[in-house]
Design an enzyme around this catalytic site. Structure first.
Site, mmCIF file in Angstrom:
data_model
loop_
_atom_site.group_PDB
_atom_site.id
_atom_site.type_symbol
_atom_site.label_atom_id
_atom_site.label_comp_id
_atom_site.label_asym_id
_atom_site.label_seq_id
_atom_site.Cartn_x
_atom_site.Cartn_y
_atom_site.Cartn_z
ATOM 1 N N CYS A 216 0.820 -1.159 -0.126
ATOM 2 C CA CYS A 216 -0.013 -0.178 0.143
ATOM 3 C C CYS A 216 0.928 1.438 -0.030
ATOM 4 C CB CYS A 216 -1.069 0.091 1.149
ATOM 5 S SG CYS A 216 -0.102 -0.352 2.762
ATOM 6 N N HIS A 522 -1.731 0.970 7.552
ATOM 7 C CA HIS A 522 -2.207 0.939 6.173
ATOM 8 C C HIS A 522 -2.168 2.426 5.611
ATOM 9 C CE1 HIS A 522 -4.206 -0.427 2.628
ATOM 10 N NE2 HIS A 522 -5.339 0.497 3.074
#
Length: 574
Positions: A216, A522
């Protein structure tokens, strides 16, 4: 209207702007069919241009210097300066109010207010249905009973905005060399070629990216590259083609070219940038593997690799796409507190990393100045971070030796400023700390959709300092003492109230966020595409609002200049 230096002749109204590529009747497409009859003579367009110019001059009257001379006290010297004409305040010709929306008729000289109904009454009595709302230059049609859009009027307004920005830049920075902008109009042959060779494309440029195992951090950086206007223009114009590239392997420029090709192919399914990831692994061993990486480290590494494989790559004065897009110049001024000697050094930068907590040194400086403002206890906005980044800091007695007064261990202050601002300005908000164990700062930092960097530039500060010295009789501080000329308090006061310079105003186009803990979090991103904000979470792409963007806990911010400068060196070579 006041005589402003550098004024340009009115835009020709004999040929409408929309006729360059699409000759014919487009009044219905513009949104108002009542404009076609009145636009034939060109008088309405000319009137709108005059009013738009007045509106912009009045709005930026402080930056343009269109103000009456400063009043001096009775005991002070007599003012011998010539009075500067002041623009009239827009007011209703019936009730003389200046409040609310003021409309100027485009078919006569009447100016009336909306709240009191005088603008509407004038329209009904005279049949003059077209007016311009002065504060925002909005075009109002009395027959449609609404504000309307028209390409020709919009083109005139954009030209006046650009002209006004150029004048402000010349007034605020008279020594800067900037070539004058000249609008290009397609000729008959060019317009025919463009029309014949163009086709309507489906909406492209929005596509999700697959997460290939804790990637990510890479996906958010690639999304910010894709939505960077300058990188997009460079790679979509085929200035680096993977088919013609002479670098045989591990070329990050070719990977960027393929990435833009995939995003603008019309395919909507998520794309897996395996080749990009593999090339980064081969180029930067520190980023190899499937462990979570820092997005900022990946960003800097990607910039360096694209620069390194560019055919125009140089150690100094590089003209590769990375340096043309992200490179700026930071100036560091060290001032001796004994003799006021200033030593300057210059450092090239690709981004700016900002602390979210005051350092020990900045805390001590705040105590010395007696400041208890919360911005020094802990900033809560991007402006606070930039203020502290560019605040003078006191150097230790063993950190500076003055070359002028010859004293060793002399007290001095150090201050940073932006000598050259890049077209794209990227910020890293340093949320991750490694001093006493790994930790993350969760403080929400407010940031604007539009950022004015004027007060942080070297030229603006020098201009403000020279004005302060002139007002104080040639001294750098209010008491005229050289030893106090560069103290933090005097520098702070000299930077207050700087007028914005249009070439230093930036618009936000991408934001990177980090959720969760430092090692297991994240990354997501927001990016602006065709005027709309989108949330980009790996393969998921959803519509977002500007409020959602500005309310997010940003880790990296990307701004692009509202008005891009010409490359003056390239324009003077011909």
């Amino acid at each position: 209207m006041a005589n402003i230096p550098g004024s340009s002749p009115p835009i020709p109204t004999t040929k409408l702007l929309t006729q360059d590529f699409f000759p014919g009747d487009h009044s219905a497409a513009h949104g108002c069919p009542h404009l076609k009859p009145v636009k034939r003579s060109g008088e309405i367009l000319s009137n709108y241009q005059i009013l738009a110019r007045y509106s912009l001059h009045f709005k930026h009257r402080h930056a343009l210097g269109i103000l009456p001379p400063k009043k001096r006290s009775k005991s002070g010297p007599e003012d011998t300066t010539k009075p500067i004409p002041q623009l009239p305040i827009p007011s209703c010709m019936t009730c003389e109010t200046t409040m609310g929306r003021i409309h100027a008729c485009l078919q006569c000289v009447y100016v009336g207010c909306w709240k009191g109904g005088h603008s509407q009454s004038h329209s009904q009595e005279t049949g003059h249905t077209l007016s311009m709302e002065i504060s925002r230059c909005g075009l109002y049609c009395g027959q449609c009973k609404d504000f309307v859009y028209d390409r020709d009027f919009d083109g005139i307004h954009n030209s006046e905005v650009l002209r006004n920005s150029e004048i402000i830049s010349m007034v605020q920075e008279p020594g800067q060399k900037r070539p004058r902008f000249s609008k290009w109009h397609a000729g008959n042959k060019e317009a025919a070629l463009i029309k014949a060779g163009s086709k309507l494309q489906a909406c492209q440029g929005l596509r999700g990216l697959r997460n290939m195992g804790s990637t990510c951090f890479m996906n958010v950086i690639l999304q910010c590259f894709i939505h960077n206007p300058l990188l997009r223009g460079y790679f979509l114009s085929d200035q680096h083609s993977s088919k013609r590239c002479e670098v045989k392997s591990e070329c990050m420029g070719c990977e960027m070219d393929q990435l833009f090709t995939q995003f603008y192919s019309g395919v909507k399914t998520p794309y897996g940038p395996c080749s990009f990831l593999h090339t980064m692994w081969m180029s930067s061993s520190d980023l190899a593997g499937y462990a979570q990486q820092d997005a900022h480290e990946f960003f800097i590494s990607a910039l360096n690799q694209i620069h390194a494989k560019s055919p125009t790559s140089k150690l100094h004065h590089c003209s590769c796409v990375i340096h043309k897009t992200f490179a700026g110049l930071l100036q560091s001024d060290v001032t001796c507190l004994n003799c006021a000697n200033v030593t300057s050094a210059f450092d090239p930068i690709l981004d700016i990393s900002l602390d979210l907590r005051p350092t020990k040194r900045s805390k001590s400086m705040s105590k010395v100045r007696g400041l208890n403002d919360e911005r020094h206890d802990g900033p809560n906005s991007l402006a606070d971070c930039l203020d502290r980044y560019t605040h003078p800091e006191k150097l230790g007695t063993n950190e500076y030796n003055c070359s002028k007064c010859g004293k060793t261990g002399q007290e001095a202050t150090k201050q940073l400023s932006m000598k050259v601002l890049p077209p794209v300005l990227s910020f890293q908000l340093k949320r991750f700390e490694h001093s006493m164990g790994a930790s993350k700062i969760e403080t929400k930092i407010k940031f604007p959709a539009q950022l004015d960097m004027t007060q942080y530039t070297t030229s603006a500060r020098k201009s403000k300092k020279s004005k302060l010295q002139k007002n104080n009789g040639g001294s750098g501080s209010e008491n005229g003492s050289p030893s106090n000329a560069s103290t933090p308090s005097s520098t702070t006061s000299s930077n207050a109230g700087l007028e914005p310079i249009p070439t230093y105003v930036y618009n936000l186009f991408a934001v990177i966020n980090h959720q969760g803990k430092m090692d297991t979090g994240h990354y997501t991103a927001f990016a602006k595409h065709r005027g709309e904000w989108f949330s980009l979470d790996d393969h998921k792409v959803t519509l977002a609002t500007q409020k959602e963007v500005l309310d997010s806990k940003a880790y990296m911010l990307f701004y692009v200049k509202q008005n891009l400068d010409y490359d003056y060196s390239s324009t003077t070579k011909d």
